[in-house]
Enzyme design. Structure first.
Site, PDB file in Angstrom:
ATOM      1  N   HIS A  64      39.860  36.671  44.604  1.00 12.51           N
ATOM      2  CA  HIS A  64      39.420  36.371  45.966  1.00 12.51           C
ATOM      3  C   HIS A  64      38.860  37.667  46.564  1.00 12.51           C
ATOM      4  O   HIS A  64      39.613  38.554  46.951  1.00 12.51           O
ATOM      5  CB  HIS A  64      40.633  35.865  46.760  1.00 12.51           C
ATOM      6  N   HIS A 117      36.617  40.146  49.142  1.00 10.41           N
ATOM      7  CA  HIS A 117      36.065  40.339  50.493  1.00 10.41           C
ATOM      8  C   HIS A 117      34.957  41.381  50.423  1.00 10.41           C
ATOM      9  O   HIS A 117      34.863  42.148  49.465  1.00 10.41           O
ATOM     10  CB  HIS A 117      37.163  40.738  51.483  1.00 10.41           C
ATOM     11  N   ARG A 126      38.477  27.185  55.251  1.00 11.85           N
ATOM     12  CA  ARG A 126      39.708  27.893  55.636  1.00 11.85           C
ATOM     13  C   ARG A 126      39.420  29.359  55.951  1.00 11.85           C
ATOM     14  O   ARG A 126      39.392  29.767  57.105  1.00 11.85           O
ATOM     15  CB  ARG A 126      40.760  27.750  54.536  1.00 11.85           C
ATOM     16  N   ASP A 127      39.120  30.142  54.922  1.00  8.97           N
ATOM     17  CA  ASP A 127      38.883  31.566  55.146  1.00  8.97           C
ATOM     18  C   ASP A 127      37.551  31.788  55.864  1.00  8.97           C
ATOM     19  O   ASP A 127      37.428  32.677  56.704  1.00  8.97           O
ATOM     20  CB  ASP A 127      38.886  32.311  53.805  1.00  8.97           C
ATOM     21  N   TYR A 150      49.196  33.013  46.453  1.00 12.64           N
ATOM     22  CA  TYR A 150      48.393  34.166  46.838  1.00 12.64           C
ATOM     23  C   TYR A 150      49.278  35.409  46.830  1.00 12.64           C
ATOM     24  O   TYR A 150      50.378  35.396  47.402  1.00 12.64           O
ATOM     25  CB  TYR A 150      47.887  34.004  48.271  1.00 12.64           C
ATOM     26  N   GLU A 167      49.068  38.379  48.673  1.00 14.34           N
ATOM     27  CA  GLU A 167      48.351  39.047  49.763  1.00 14.34           C
ATOM     28  C   GLU A 167      48.405  40.573  49.603  1.00 14.34           C
ATOM     29  O   GLU A 167      49.443  41.133  49.281  1.00 14.34           O
ATOM     30  CB  GLU A 167      48.969  38.650  51.116  1.00 14.34           C
ATOM     31  N   THR A 205      42.350  41.641  49.796  1.00  8.97           N
ATOM     32  CA  THR A 205      42.503  41.204  51.189  1.00  8.97           C
ATOM     33  C   THR A 205      41.675  42.019  52.167  1.00  8.97           C
ATOM     34  O   THR A 205      41.094  41.468  53.109  1.00  8.97           O
ATOM     35  CB  THR A 205      43.998  41.256  51.581  1.00  8.97           C
TER      36      THR A 205
END
Length: 506
Positions: free
Chosen positions: A205, A207, A14-15, A142, A144, A177
């Protein structure tokens, strides 16, 4: 000691697919889904965003069909939206049972993107969760832009958490995010959330925009997070996500009190398959999976490995289904050569080993790629008995041309016992043109060249176009037949080297 279990959710499909230019086919997605769950043993996989395309729908449907037959359906997750049930309808048709609902984790996003109040947003989220429940779909949420929310509008984040903690959800997912967190912030923010809501299952999550994805994962685990979102090869938008290969190694080695399911020895296999399917090359220096990361180049390191493994760490290649290599090039020492010879089952005496080492260094200086498979040819070249002559003839320089529609030509400059000769000629190929020009030189000296009776070229099995090749030429005179060899990465240069040896022998 009871270990604390951390869930690993892989979001490569997905990501990770949001990497620029990447789009997995339905069959590739199914293949990777099977590998991630059955081979790599991750706990969950996020495989798509709802409503994206017909192709995405078919891919999700296929995965869910397989997962249902193999008792994995509860591990399959899809990103959904607060959209009055459109995403839920899509999930029902596709057969998905877990939604990862995208909601706003910062007041900035809520105010300027949705243009809604917190109360309006919470009401719509509650309706979406209730609708999912009616269809037998469980919900994770989530938040975001949560990292910016914690920096700039923590009151809103905790207002949201007060609301969501009372909803029938399984997990709260905290994404960085935009990849803006420092490790200190990751630890601090998650500690605050965990201490305020100890009963919530928290996923982090990360990045990688500042190249801090793995460091932030480590701090998140220390702060008490319950799950991590990772991708194979760190794939994802912009600089990508925290890479599963690095995160797993770091947690295993630095936090032994943490339990994770992932099977390390399968990481490299899955990583290479994702590289193939995505078309995104793994950098050679990428930790764990890069081509060079378990390759010792400096001779001193290979020597240290022979002496109580002085240059080994806990990061052993065998853990990840790989092997340590010893590069051959201009920084090679005898120890590097010996390590490679051992793998080939070969042993040389000290004098010959010195000669071979020097030859490898010379080739490396020319920026040649020298491989383990090239070593037998190098040994053959260095220890070639036909090389035991006094060098009286040298091919000083040459120009070879090959053009479509024109005969190949060669201009050759040869030094014979201090006297320089230059000639040019044409031929049926570059080497034939070279030999014709050479014949003109020897005609001036009133000498004849031997007859070429055999010409063979070979490269090491499994090598590529830049491999060293060996040319073996058999010559015949009135009195004898003999063979000379040449070694280079260029086939014609090999032949010229072999020819120069012949000129000195005659």
């Amino acid at each position: 000691m009871n270990k604390r279990k951390i869930e690993i959710m892989d979001t490569t499909l997905r990501d990770g697919e949001q990497t620029s230019g990447v789009s997995f086919s339905a069959s590739e997605k199914l293949t990777l889904a099977k590998l991630l769950l059955e081979e790599l043993l991750v706990d969950r996989i996020e495989i798509a965003s709802a409503r994206v395309s017909d192709g995405e729908f078919e891919a999700v449907k296929n995965i869910c069909s397989w997962a249902g037959e193999n008792n994995y359906l509860h591990k399959i997750e899809v990103l959904t939206f607060v959209d009055k049930g459109i995403s839920i309808d899509w999930m029902v048709k596709a057969g998905v049972k877990v939604q990862n609902l995208l909601t706003k984790g910062s007041l900035n996003h809520l105010t300027h993107q949705l243009k809604k109040t917190p109360e309006q947003h919470f009401s719509e989220i509650a309706q979406t969760i209730a609708l999912a429940q009616q269809h037998g779909i469980s919900t994770n949420v989530y938040l975001e832009d949560w990292s910016n929310g914690m920096r700039n509008s923590p009151e809103y984040v905790f207002q949201y958490l007060d609301f969501i903690s009372k909803q029938p959800i399984k997990r709260v997912m905290l994404p960085d995010t935009l990849g803006i967190l420092s490790p200190w912030e990751a630890y601090q923010f998650i500690t605050k959330v965990k201490s305020g809501y100890p009963d919530l299952h928290l996923d982090f999550h990360a990045h990688n925009d500042y190249d801090l994805g793995t460091a932030n994962v480590l701090e998140a685990v220390k702060a008490g997070v319950d799950g991590l979102h990772l991708t194979i090869n760190g794939m994802g938008e912009r600089a990508g996500n925290a890479p599963i290969e690095s995160a797993i190694a770091v947690i295993r080695d630095f936090l032994p009190e943490i339990e994770i399911n992932v099977k390390e020895s399968s990481i490299y296999k899955v990583s290479k398959l994702v590289e193939t399917f995505s078309g995104v090359r793994i950098p050679v220096n990428k930790p764990i999976t890069g081509d060079n990361v378990f390759t010792q180049t400096a001779g001193i390191h290979a020597d240290g490995d022979n002496k109580k493994n002085l240059y080994f760490s806990d990061l052993l290649p065998e853990r990840f289904g790989r092997k340590r290599k010893y590069a051959l090039g201009k920084t090679s020492g005898k120890a590097n050569i010996e390590k490679n010879l051992q793998e080939l089952g070969l042993k040389l005496n000290d004098e010959d080993l010195k000669k071979v080492t020097q030859r490898v260094i010379e080739l490396g200086d020319k920026k040649e790629t020298v491989t383990k498979e090239d070593l037998p040819y190098i040994i053959s070249d260095v220890l070639d008995k036909s090389s035991s002559y006094t060098e009286k003839v040298a091919v000083e320089s040459y120009v070879l041309t090959h053009s479509k529609g024109l005969r190949p030509s060669a201009t050759v400059s040869v030094n014979i016992e201090g006297e320089l000769f230059e000639e040019n000629s044409q031929g049926d190929g570059q080497f034939d043109a070279f030999m014709n020009a050479l014949a003109k030189v020897y005609k001036k000296k009133k000498l004849a060249l031997p007859k070429l009776v055999d010409y063979a070229v070979r490269i090491a099995p499994g090598s590529s176009t830049d491999a060293l090749c060996e040319t073996t030429i058999t010559w015949e005179t009135e009195n004898k037949t003999f063979t000379t060899r040449g070694l280079d990465s260029d086939q014609t240069v090999c032949a010229i080297i072999a020819t120069q040896k012949m000129l000195n022998i005659i």
